[in-house]
Design an enzyme around this catalytic site. Structure first.
Site, PDB file in Angstrom:
ATOM      1  N   ASP A 105      -6.825  -4.898   5.056  1.00  0.00           N
ATOM      2  CA  ASP A 105      -6.321  -5.389   3.602  1.00  0.00           C
ATOM      3  C   ASP A 105      -6.141  -6.504   3.366  1.00  0.00           C
ATOM      4  OD1 ASP A 105      -4.622  -3.854   0.804  1.00  0.00           O
ATOM      5  OD2 ASP A 105      -6.379  -4.925   0.843  1.00  0.00           O
ATOM      6  N   LYS A 122      10.469  -1.477   2.600  1.00  0.00           N
ATOM      7  CA  LYS A 122       9.418  -0.542   1.831  1.00  0.00           C
ATOM      8  C   LYS A 122       9.456   0.854   1.771  1.00  0.00           C
ATOM      9  CE  LYS A 122       4.336  -0.235   2.000  1.00  0.00           C
ATOM     10  NZ  LYS A 122       3.069  -0.384   2.828  1.00  0.00           N
ATOM     11  N   SER A 148       1.052  -1.186   0.058  1.00  0.00           N
ATOM     12  CA  SER A 148       0.192   0.021  -0.207  1.00  0.00           C
ATOM     13  C   SER A 148       1.096   1.347  -0.103  1.00  0.00           C
ATOM     14  CB  SER A 148      -0.903  -0.055   1.391  1.00  0.00           C
ATOM     15  OG  SER A 148      -0.008  -0.137   2.300  1.00  0.00           O
ATOM     16  N   VAL A 165       8.504  -2.285  -2.519  1.00  0.00           N
ATOM     17  CA  VAL A 165       9.170  -3.155  -1.623  1.00  0.00           C
ATOM     18  C   VAL A 165      10.457  -3.877  -2.186  1.00  0.00           C
ATOM     19  CG1 VAL A 165       8.998  -5.201   0.095  1.00  0.00           C
ATOM     20  CG2 VAL A 165       7.113  -3.647  -0.195  1.00  0.00           C
TER      21      VAL A 165
END
Ligand SMILES: CN1C=C[C@@](O)(C#Cc2ccnc(-n3nc(C(N)=O)c4cc(F)ccc43)c2)C1=O
Length: 347
Positions: free
Chosen positions: A189, A103, A84, A88
């Site tokens: 998520d 990330k 999100s 990464v």
């Protein structure tokens, strides 16, 4: 300590941390992360070069209170994936040679909850956090490297998964959710891209707390669609989210069963039957139970039905669903299929 004393302790702590990278504790990182929220390029120019953060493992070594990209650590070859609001990468500490994943998120898109929800989390089914630093307008979050890649990538390579593998991965995901929910955290998520695999494909961890939220201690729901909350993946959103109702940990259970349909069919739910915007259908239509493959074992269908109840109070909890998954896994004869079997054309 009273709240005000604790607050001043926190303010004192943050004041000491500003402008420095230290080897510290998860709570130090949680305090500092809250000061990164909402910074933008309009902030004062020296912010552009500021380097501060907290590293949580010895193998990532700050030097003179700094930890800078290409100076103290460097990105290895290609991109591992995209989370999100962030890409990464595999990274290596230049001093120790230690490798992990990193990330990178722009400060404008950084949500403090990505760190405040997972600092201090220790569970075999949750991706370990190794620390985070801010360098100029970038926040870099370090975490354990998972050689098996993501379940989303496995699906792209394999089409869809055999029933026993899908049940096993769902069960492990629910173990992680059970722990998160017990810690008062909602993931927000849950999907195949956010389930990572060990090198042998047998162990999973849940990742990406970019949509996570702290649940109210009273267990009452939280209005998610407010403030800086960013909804998760549309095809996996629970009805209560799209209807703007108060949400609780049950939203993750709904998403986990949407992921299960994705694992069994090789495609996201709703997308074969409806056009966008899907959120209207999710609110209005019955749950996508017709997408349960007819070849599935009745106890697998029972799991998905229990997790796709539209009314959150009727929907199974992560713990209840996990128990049903393990019964179903026994019924289908246990885990026998290889994790990288032959390709299966999506249904
Ligand atoms: C604890 N913690 C800290 C940051 C976090 O919110 C995240 C994340 C995230 C999002 C998407 N993807 C990956 N991702 N990570 C890896 C890895 N660690 O090896 C990875 C490997 C891939 F092949 C693809 C995506 C990957 C990681 C979080 O959870």
């Amino acid at each position: 300590k009273t709240t005000s004393e604790k607050l001043s302790m926190e303010e004192f702590l943050v004041d000491a941390l500003k402008g420095n990278v230290i080897l510290g504790e998860p709570r130090n990182l949680a305090c500092l992360a809250k000061t990164w929220k909402g910074l933008s390029s309009k902030t004062c120019p020296q912010e552009m070069d500021e380097n501060e953060g907290v590293l949580l493992v010895e193998k990532l070594k700050a030097v003179d209170y700094e930890y800078r990209e290409d100076v103290h650590w460097t990105k290895c070859q290609s991109l591992l994936g995209t989370g999100s609001f962030g890409d990464v990468y595999k990274m290596e500490d230049k001093q120790t040679g230690f490798q992990c994943a990193a990330k990178k998120v722009r400060v404008e898109h950084f949500r403090a909850e990505e760190l405040t929800t997972c600092t201090g989390m220790m569970h075999p089914k949750i991706l370990p956090l190794y620390g985070a630093v801010k360098e100029g307008l970038w926040v870099t979050i370090f975490m354990k490297l998972m050689e098996g890649g993501s379940l989303g990538q496995l699906l792209k390579q394999r089409g869809y998964l055999p029933e026993d593998r899908a049940l096993d991965y769902l069960g492990q995901t629910l173990e992680g959710l059970e722990y998160l929910h017990a810690c008062g955290v909602l993931h927000g998520d849950v999907k195949a891209d956010n389930v990572l695999l060990s090198g042998d494909g047998n162990h999973t961890v849940l990742c990406d707390f970019g949509h996570a939220a702290h649940l109210h201690p009273d267990g009452g729901g939280k209005y998610l669609v407010t403030g800086d909350y960013v909804p998760g993946t549309e095809t996996h959103l629970a009805p209560e989210i799209v209807m703007g109702k108060r949400c609780d940990s049950k939203v993750d259970v709904w998403s986990s069963c949407c992921m299960m349909l994705h694992l069994l069919n090789g495609c996201h739910p709703w997308t074969q039957y409806y056009n966008h915007p899907l959120c209207l259908k999710i609110a209005k239509e019955p749950p996508p139970l017709r997408e349960i493959p007819p070849s599935s074992h009745p106890s697998t269908a029972h799991v998905i039905k229990a997790g796709l109840e539209k009314e959150p109070t009727k929907r199974a909890s992560a713990a209840e669903l996990r128990a049903k998954v393990y019964t179903a896994l026994q019924q289908v004869g246990g885990l026998t299929s290889p994790w990288r079997g032959e390709y299966r054309e999506p249904r």
